[in-house]
Design a protein around this motif. Structure first.
Motif, PDB file in Angstrom:
ATOM      1  N   TRP A   1       0.857  -1.175   0.000  1.00 58.87           N
ATOM      2  CA  TRP A   1       0.000   0.000   0.000  1.00 58.87           C
ATOM      3  C   TRP A   1       0.896   1.228   0.000  1.00 58.87           C
ATOM      4  N   SER A   2       0.446   2.264  -0.662  1.00 57.87           N
ATOM      5  CA  SER A   2       1.219   3.505  -0.684  1.00 57.87           C
ATOM      6  C   SER A   2       0.268   4.684  -0.638  1.00 57.87           C
ATOM      7  N   ASN A   3       0.719   5.720   0.021  1.00 54.95           N
ATOM      8  CA  ASN A   3      -0.031   6.968   0.102  1.00 54.95           C
ATOM      9  C   ASN A   3      -1.444   6.805   0.651  1.00 54.95           C
ATOM     10  N   VAL A   4      -1.590   5.958   1.645  1.00 56.84           N
ATOM     11  CA  VAL A   4      -2.845   5.861   2.380  1.00 56.84           C
ATOM     12  C   VAL A   4      -2.842   7.003   3.398  1.00 56.84           C
ATOM     13  N   ILE A   5      -3.904   7.782   3.431  1.00 55.37           N
ATOM     14  CA  ILE A   5      -3.996   8.915   4.352  1.00 55.37           C
ATOM     15  C   ILE A   5      -4.987   8.587   5.463  1.00 55.37           C
ATOM     16  N   ASP A   6      -4.582   8.825   6.698  1.00 59.25           N
ATOM     17  CA  ASP A   6      -5.457   8.640   7.848  1.00 59.25           C
ATOM     18  C   ASP A   6      -5.486   9.936   8.651  1.00 59.25           C
ATOM     19  N   SER A   7      -6.599  10.189   9.307  1.00 56.82           N
ATOM     20  CA  SER A   7      -6.766  11.377  10.157  1.00 56.82           C
ATOM     21  C   SER A   7      -7.152  10.924  11.559  1.00 56.82           C
ATOM     22  N   PRO A   8      -6.164  10.601  12.410  1.00 61.71           N
ATOM     23  CA  PRO A   8      -6.500  10.059  13.724  1.00 61.71           C
ATOM     24  C   PRO A   8      -7.104  11.075  14.680  1.00 61.71           C
ATOM     25  N   GLY A   9      -6.875  12.374  14.480  1.00 60.72           N
ATOM     26  CA  GLY A   9      -7.484  13.409  15.316  1.00 60.72           C
ATOM     27  C   GLY A   9      -7.070  13.364  16.778  1.00 60.72           C
ATOM     28  N   THR A  10      -5.776  13.163  17.035  1.00 63.63           N
ATOM     29  CA  THR A  10      -5.296  13.028  18.411  1.00 63.63           C
ATOM     30  C   THR A  10      -3.843  13.483  18.516  1.00 63.63           C
ATOM     31  N   THR A  11      -3.411  13.741  19.757  1.00 56.84           N
ATOM     32  CA  THR A  11      -1.984  13.947  20.033  1.00 56.84           C
ATOM     33  C   THR A  11      -1.465  12.829  20.940  1.00 56.84           C
ATOM     34  N   LEU A  12      -2.275  11.773  21.113  1.00 52.65           N
ATOM     35  CA  LEU A  12      -1.814  10.575  21.815  1.00 52.65           C
ATOM     36  C   LEU A  12      -1.058   9.688  20.832  1.00 52.65           C
ATOM     37  N   GLN A  13      -0.243   8.780  21.351  1.00 47.90           N
ATOM     38  CA  GLN A  13       0.502   7.856  20.487  1.00 47.90           C
ATOM     39  C   GLN A  13      -0.469   7.043  19.634  1.00 47.90           C
ATOM     40  N   VAL A  14      -0.173   6.957  18.334  1.00 48.12           N
ATOM     41  CA  VAL A  14      -0.973   6.185  17.390  1.00 48.12           C
ATOM     42  C   VAL A  14      -0.099   5.054  16.859  1.00 48.12           C
ATOM     43  N   THR A  15      -0.610   3.820  16.916  1.00 51.66           N
ATOM     44  CA  THR A  15       0.107   2.650  16.409  1.00 51.66           C
ATOM     45  C   THR A  15      -0.675   2.087  15.232  1.00 51.66           C
ATOM     46  N   TYR A  16       0.012   1.911  14.102  1.00 52.48           N
ATOM     47  CA  TYR A  16      -0.600   1.323  12.910  1.00 52.48           C
ATOM     48  C   TYR A  16      -0.207  -0.148  12.844  1.00 52.48           C
ATOM     49  N   LYS A  17      -1.197  -0.988  12.498  1.00 47.40           N
ATOM     50  CA  LYS A  17      -1.033  -2.446  12.558  1.00 47.40           C
ATOM     51  C   LYS A  17      -1.554  -3.090  11.284  1.00 47.40           C
ATOM     52  N   PHE A  18      -0.958  -4.233  10.928  1.00 47.97           N
ATOM     53  CA  PHE A  18      -1.329  -5.006   9.744  1.00 47.97           C
ATOM     54  C   PHE A  18      -2.091  -6.248  10.179  1.00 47.97           C
ATOM     55  N   PHE A  19      -3.227  -6.518   9.523  1.00 50.36           N
ATOM     56  CA  PHE A  19      -4.056  -7.678   9.850  1.00 50.36           C
ATOM     57  C   PHE A  19      -4.285  -8.524   8.607  1.00 50.36           C
ATOM     58  N   MET A  20      -4.207  -9.847   8.774  1.00 45.96           N
ATOM     59  CA  MET A  20      -4.500 -10.811   7.708  1.00 45.96           C
ATOM     60  C   MET A  20      -5.847 -11.456   8.003  1.00 45.96           C
ATOM     61  N   PHE A  21      -6.607 -11.733   6.956  1.00 46.82           N
ATOM     62  CA  PHE A  21      -7.902 -12.405   7.036  1.00 46.82           C
ATOM     63  C   PHE A  21      -7.787 -13.707   6.260  1.00 46.82           C
ATOM     64  N   ALA A  22      -8.111 -14.819   6.891  1.00 48.93           N
ATOM     65  CA  ALA A  22      -8.015 -16.131   6.231  1.00 48.93           C
ATOM     66  C   ALA A  22      -9.406 -16.654   5.920  1.00 48.93           C
ATOM     67  N   ILE A  23      -9.600 -17.054   4.672  1.00 44.28           N
ATOM     68  CA  ILE A  23     -10.867 -17.660   4.282  1.00 44.28           C
ATOM     69  C   ILE A  23     -10.853 -19.148   4.614  1.00 44.28           C
TER      70      ILE A  23
END
Length: 184
Positions: free
Chosen positions: A128-150
């Motif tokens: 993924w590239s250039n995904v924009i998020d707006s968390p709206g906070t000054t607290l620590q933000v952690t981004y995570k990757f999730f896999m979905f298995a069929i």
């Protein structure tokens, strides 16, 4: 010269921002695996990356890739990004599609992916590239990757192919996530 942002003389264009404030990155090159629970999102913590925004109006620019191969056919895996604010619960980022019924909300039109032809020696590379998020906070933000298995009992092997044999068809790769705070 140190500044928090640089604003053009004519002002910031509507929807525009002033520049990159900070950059954080996690890169993993070692092999690992994740046993996946069927029909649920399974967290791969290897590339989690965090930052503390300087302003609650900042945007976060996210890019990355996960290199690896699953134990089932490549089409049996899906993925998405989530965020946690201040160590709280995980939430979808702005780019995630809306789930409905049994259909999960995924990483929308943001990612691209390369899928190999088998589940033995050809890698899958969701990126993924250039995904924009707006968390709206000054607290620590952690981004995570999730896999979905069929498929039930699926495993995903990160940074290696499933069989991991010593031949030219069984490559090794790297997974990473980079996040940048962009001033609003």
């Amino acid at each position: 010269l140190k500044v928090n942002s640089i604003i053009p003389v004519a002002g910031v264009p509507t929807g525009g921002g002033g520049g990159i404030i900070q950059v954080q990155n996690t890169t993993i090159k070692t092999g690992s695996s994740l046993s996946l629970t069927q029909h649920s999102f399974n967290h791969y913590s290897g590339i989690d990356v965090s930052l503390t925004p300087t302003s609650n109006t900042s945007k976060i620019l996210i890019s990355g890739q996960v290199w690896g191969e699953g134990s089932a056919q490549d089409s049996q895996f899906q993925w998405k990004l989530m965020r946690s604010i201040g160590g709280g619960s995980n939430a979808d980022i702005d780019c995630t599609g809306t789930g409905s019924g049994n259909r999960p909300g995924l990483l929308g039109n943001c990612p691209t992916g390369y899928y190999g032809g088998d589940n033995s020696s050809t890698e899958t590379v969701p990126s993924w590239s250039n995904v924009i998020d707006s968390p709206g906070t000054t607290l620590q933000v952690t981004y995570k990757f999730f896999m979905f298995a069929i498929d039930n009992g699926s495993t995903f092997y990160f940074n290696r192919t499933k069989d991991d044999s010593n031949g030219v068809d069984w490559g090794r790769g790297a997974s990473f996530m980079t996040i940048m705070e962009v001033s609003a």
